[in-house]
Scaffold this active site. Structure first.
Site, PDB file in Angstrom:
ATOM      1  N   ILE A 156      -1.903  11.183   4.597  1.00  0.00           N
ATOM      2  CA  ILE A 156      -0.502  11.053   4.178  1.00  0.00           C
ATOM      3  C   ILE A 156      -0.391  11.353   2.685  1.00  0.00           C
ATOM      4  O   ILE A 156      -1.139  10.804   1.869  1.00  0.00           O
ATOM      5  CB  ILE A 156       0.037   9.640   4.496  1.00  0.00           C
ATOM      6  CG1 ILE A 156      -0.145   9.311   5.992  1.00  0.00           C
ATOM      7  CG2 ILE A 156       1.500   9.517   4.059  1.00  0.00           C
ATOM      8  CD1 ILE A 156       0.560  10.245   6.962  1.00  0.00           C
ATOM      9  N   TYR A 182     -14.770   2.892   9.164  1.00  0.00           N
ATOM     10  CA  TYR A 182     -13.305   2.944   9.279  1.00  0.00           C
ATOM     11  C   TYR A 182     -12.908   3.522  10.645  1.00  0.00           C
ATOM     12  O   TYR A 182     -12.067   2.968  11.351  1.00  0.00           O
ATOM     13  CB  TYR A 182     -12.773   3.809   8.139  1.00  0.00           C
ATOM     14  CG  TYR A 182     -11.289   4.100   8.143  1.00  0.00           C
ATOM     15  CD1 TYR A 182     -10.347   3.078   8.049  1.00  0.00           C
ATOM     16  CD2 TYR A 182     -10.827   5.416   8.196  1.00  0.00           C
ATOM     17  CE1 TYR A 182      -8.984   3.372   8.014  1.00  0.00           C
ATOM     18  CE2 TYR A 182      -9.469   5.711   8.153  1.00  0.00           C
ATOM     19  CZ  TYR A 182      -8.551   4.678   8.074  1.00  0.00           C
ATOM     20  OH  TYR A 182      -7.209   4.962   8.033  1.00  0.00           O
ATOM     21  N   GLY A 187       0.802  -1.223   0.000  1.00  0.00           N
ATOM     22  CA  GLY A 187       0.000   0.000   0.000  1.00  0.00           C
ATOM     23  C   GLY A 187       0.831   1.268   0.000  1.00  0.00           C
ATOM     24  O   GLY A 187       2.061   1.246  -0.146  1.00  0.00           O
TER      25      GLY A 187
HETATM   26  P1  NAD Z   1      -3.405   1.366   1.559  1.00  0.00           P
HETATM   27  O1  NAD Z   1      -4.864   1.214   1.286  1.00  0.00           O
HETATM   28  O2  NAD Z   1      -2.585   2.133   0.606  1.00  0.00           O
HETATM   29  O3  NAD Z   1      -2.734  -0.064   1.741  1.00  0.00           O
HETATM   30  C1  NAD Z   1      -3.342  -1.073   2.474  1.00  0.00           C
HETATM   31  C2  NAD Z   1      -2.840  -2.388   1.947  1.00  0.00           C
HETATM   32  O4  NAD Z   1      -3.560  -3.407   2.660  1.00  0.00           O
HETATM   33  C3  NAD Z   1      -3.106  -2.603   0.447  1.00  0.00           C
HETATM   34  O5  NAD Z   1      -1.904  -2.913  -0.229  1.00  0.00           O
HETATM   35  C4  NAD Z   1      -4.091  -3.773   0.403  1.00  0.00           C
HETATM   36  O6  NAD Z   1      -3.834  -4.665  -0.673  1.00  0.00           O
HETATM   37  C5  NAD Z   1      -3.816  -4.451   1.739  1.00  0.00           C
HETATM   38  N1  NAD Z   1      -4.945  -5.242   2.217  1.00  0.00           N
HETATM   39  C6  NAD Z   1      -6.263  -4.953   2.168  1.00  0.00           C
HETATM   40  N2  NAD Z   1      -6.967  -5.980   2.672  1.00  0.00           N
HETATM   41  C7  NAD Z   1      -6.079  -6.917   3.072  1.00  0.00           C
HETATM   42  C8  NAD Z   1      -6.177  -8.200   3.668  1.00  0.00           C
HETATM   43  N3  NAD Z   1      -7.367  -8.743   3.943  1.00  0.00           N
HETATM   44  N4  NAD Z   1      -5.044  -8.857   3.948  1.00  0.00           N
HETATM   45  C9  NAD Z   1      -3.826  -8.341   3.653  1.00  0.00           C
HETATM   46  N5  NAD Z   1      -3.661  -7.159   3.063  1.00  0.00           N
HETATM   47  C10 NAD Z   1      -4.777  -6.455   2.772  1.00  0.00           C
HETATM   48  O7  NAD Z   1      -3.274   1.955   3.038  1.00  0.00           O
HETATM   49  P2  NAD Z   1      -2.095   2.816   3.665  1.00  0.00           P
HETATM   50  O8  NAD Z   1      -2.393   4.228   3.360  1.00  0.00           O
HETATM   51  O9  NAD Z   1      -0.796   2.267   3.304  1.00  0.00           O
HETATM   52  O10 NAD Z   1      -2.420   2.618   5.215  1.00  0.00           O
HETATM   53  C11 NAD Z   1      -1.668   1.814   6.068  1.00  0.00           C
HETATM   54  C12 NAD Z   1      -2.205   2.003   7.477  1.00  0.00           C
HETATM   55  O11 NAD Z   1      -2.119   3.392   7.834  1.00  0.00           O
HETATM   56  C13 NAD Z   1      -3.681   1.634   7.645  1.00  0.00           C
HETATM   57  O12 NAD Z   1      -3.898   1.109   8.920  1.00  0.00           O
HETATM   58  C14 NAD Z   1      -4.379   2.966   7.543  1.00  0.00           C
HETATM   59  O13 NAD Z   1      -5.614   2.975   8.210  1.00  0.00           O
HETATM   60  C15 NAD Z   1      -3.390   3.871   8.219  1.00  0.00           C
HETATM   61  N6  NAD Z   1      -3.549   5.269   7.869  1.00  0.00           N
HETATM   62  C16 NAD Z   1      -3.226   5.694   6.610  1.00  0.00           C
HETATM   63  C17 NAD Z   1      -3.396   7.043   6.294  1.00  0.00           C
HETATM   64  C18 NAD Z   1      -3.051   7.572   4.933  1.00  0.00           C
HETATM   65  O14 NAD Z   1      -3.354   8.753   4.657  1.00  0.00           O
HETATM   66  N7  NAD Z   1      -2.430   6.788   4.049  1.00  0.00           N
HETATM   67  C19 NAD Z   1      -3.884   7.924   7.263  1.00  0.00           C
HETATM   68  C20 NAD Z   1      -4.249   7.445   8.500  1.00  0.00           C
HETATM   69  C21 NAD Z   1      -4.043   6.107   8.808  1.00  0.00           C
HETATM   70  C1  AKB Z   2      -8.395   8.201   4.798  1.00  0.00           C
HETATM   71  O1  AKB Z   2      -8.655   9.275   4.239  1.00  0.00           O
HETATM   72  O2  AKB Z   2      -9.201   7.283   4.960  1.00  0.00           O
HETATM   73  C2  AKB Z   2      -7.011   8.053   5.386  1.00  0.00           C
HETATM   74  C3  AKB Z   2      -7.000   8.461   6.814  1.00  0.00           C
HETATM   75  C4  AKB Z   2      -6.888   9.890   7.168  1.00  0.00           C
HETATM   76  O3  AKB Z   2      -7.102   7.627   7.679  1.00  0.00           O
HETATM   77  N1  AKB Z   2      -6.095   8.795   4.596  1.00  0.00           N
END
Ligand code: NAD
Ligand code: AKB
Length: 321
Positions: free
Chosen positions: A174, A144, A12
């Site tokens: 992010i 979520y 991800g």
């Molecule tokens: P993303 O959606 O880019 O990546 C998530 C990954 O999880 C994907 O590659 C997907 O294939 C994988 N996935 C989904 N279901 C799955 C399953 N059943 N088994 C295994 N893998 C699975 O998310 P991200 O942005 O990299 O987020 C990573 C973490 O950070 C998450 O917990 C998210 O909630 C948290 N987060 C992200 C942001 C952001 O802005 N990116 C903000 C707040 C929190």
């Molecule tokens: C989303 O928009 O769902 C994420 C987050 C802030 O958790 N980027």
């Protein structure tokens, strides 16, 4: 001592960059990337161990953990806010059952450390929106967000009840230029830069004045690694650290882009994600992270914009996007 780290959801937006950062510190072979998707999403030249793993499959997760003698997990696999509102049962299944599988496997094996991100989505419309405190009302209105609050509470429960070392931080949106975001509400803040380079204009799915906390990927990696490596005995909080960098709305972001591309145009067509964004804070008080593990961000809006446009511009010139 941390010896072998399993990263779930490694293909991800965050995992594809965090795996490489962890491999730089702990060694390529000591960081096992895993994702439900078969493709690694990681630059081939830097690739190391990868396992296809659905985190809802506890038996398979345990087999991988035992195969590599994993003693720490960075659990990133999740369904994010926008996809989660379209598919709430999927979000519940992946985010809650995936997490409890990680915690139970870690508890059974007395693992060294677990890191699970939370999000500003843990907050809701009744939370104070300006400078949202560390300790505050947690009543999110998205599936979520509900899974994120549950994760924070579960993490703290496993720390208190079983003495496990679990850490987590509430990421803001992010912004990055390596892997596209996976279906969240803050995704506009990445798409706007790609469209600025490719088309010179962007149609935004949020209103121009929707203020949200955001962070550039280098600071996200720094925050994650700093918390992962912090002295557990100095932590008063565990699964729920607020972390901030800067706050921005789409209009401000467009103005920042215009400093580098003066002809950039933005239009607005809010969709269902507006309601999600409206339930989240404008800005974050991250004093606890600053005090307990010396958190301090490096990028502001304009320094990030300059770097984003440079990197995405180079990709565009090479025909990669
Ligand atoms: P993303 O959606 O880019 O990546 C998530 C990954 O999880 C994907 O590659 C997907 O294939 C994988 N996935 C989904 N279901 C799955 C399953 N059943 N088994 C295994 N893998 C699975 O998310 P991200 O942005 O990299 O987020 C990573 C973490 O950070 C998450 O917990 C998210 O909630 C948290 N987060 C992200 C942001 C952001 O802005 N990116 C903000 C707040 C929190
Ligand atoms: C989303 O928009 O769902 C994420 C987050 C802030 O958790 N980027």
């Amino acid at each position: 001592m941390i010896e072998k780290i399993l990263v779930t959801g490694s293909s991800g937006q965050i995992g594809s960059e965090l795996v490489l950062a962890l491999r730089n510190i702990y060694g390529t072979d000591n960081v096992i990337a895993s994702d439900k998707c078969a493709h690694t999403g990681i630059k081939l030249a830097d690739s190391g161990p990868f396992e296809q793993l659905d985190v809802t499959d506890r038996k398979h997760m345990a087999e991988i953990v035992d195969k590599y003698n994993v003693n720490a997990i960075v659990h990133l696999a999740a369904i994010l806010s926008a996809v989660g509102e379209k598919k709430p049962m999927l979000a519940w299944d992946v985010n809650i059952n995936g997490m409890i599988n990680v915690f139970e496997i870690a508890r059974e094996r007395k693992m060294e450390r677990i890191l699970v991100p939370s999000s500003i989505a843990a907050f809701g419309p009744s939370t104070p929106i300006i400078n949202t405190p560390q300790e505050t009302i947690l009543r999110p209105t998205t599936m979520y967000g509900i899974t994120k609050v549950t994760g924070e509470l579960l993490g703290d429960y496993y720390v208190a009840k079983f003495g496990l070392d679990i850490r987590g931080l509430r990421y803001p949106g992010i912004i990055s230029n390596e892997t596209l975001p996976g279906g969240g509400t803050t995704d506009y803040a990445v798409a706007i830069y790609y469209d600025a380079i490719k088309y010179g204009k962007y149609e935004c799915f949020l209103k121009e004045d929707t203020m949200l906390p955001m962070m550039y990927m280098p600071d996200c990696l720094k925050a994650t690694l700093d918390l992962f490596q912090a002295d557990f005995n100095k932590l008063k909080h565990h699964s729920d650290f607020n972390v901030g960098a800067f706050s921005v709305n789409p209009k401000m972001m467009a103005e920042s882009i215009r400093k580098f591309i003066p002809s950039f145009e933005i239009t607005y067509k809010p969709d269902f994600r507006q309601e999600i964004a409206d339930s989240w804070p404008n800005s974050i008080d991250d004093t606890a992270a600053r005090e307990e593990w010396n958190w301090s961000p490096s990028y502001d809006l304009d320094t990030m914009t300059e770097d984003m446009l440079k990197v995405i511009g180079e990709k565009h010139k090479k025909g990669l996007i």
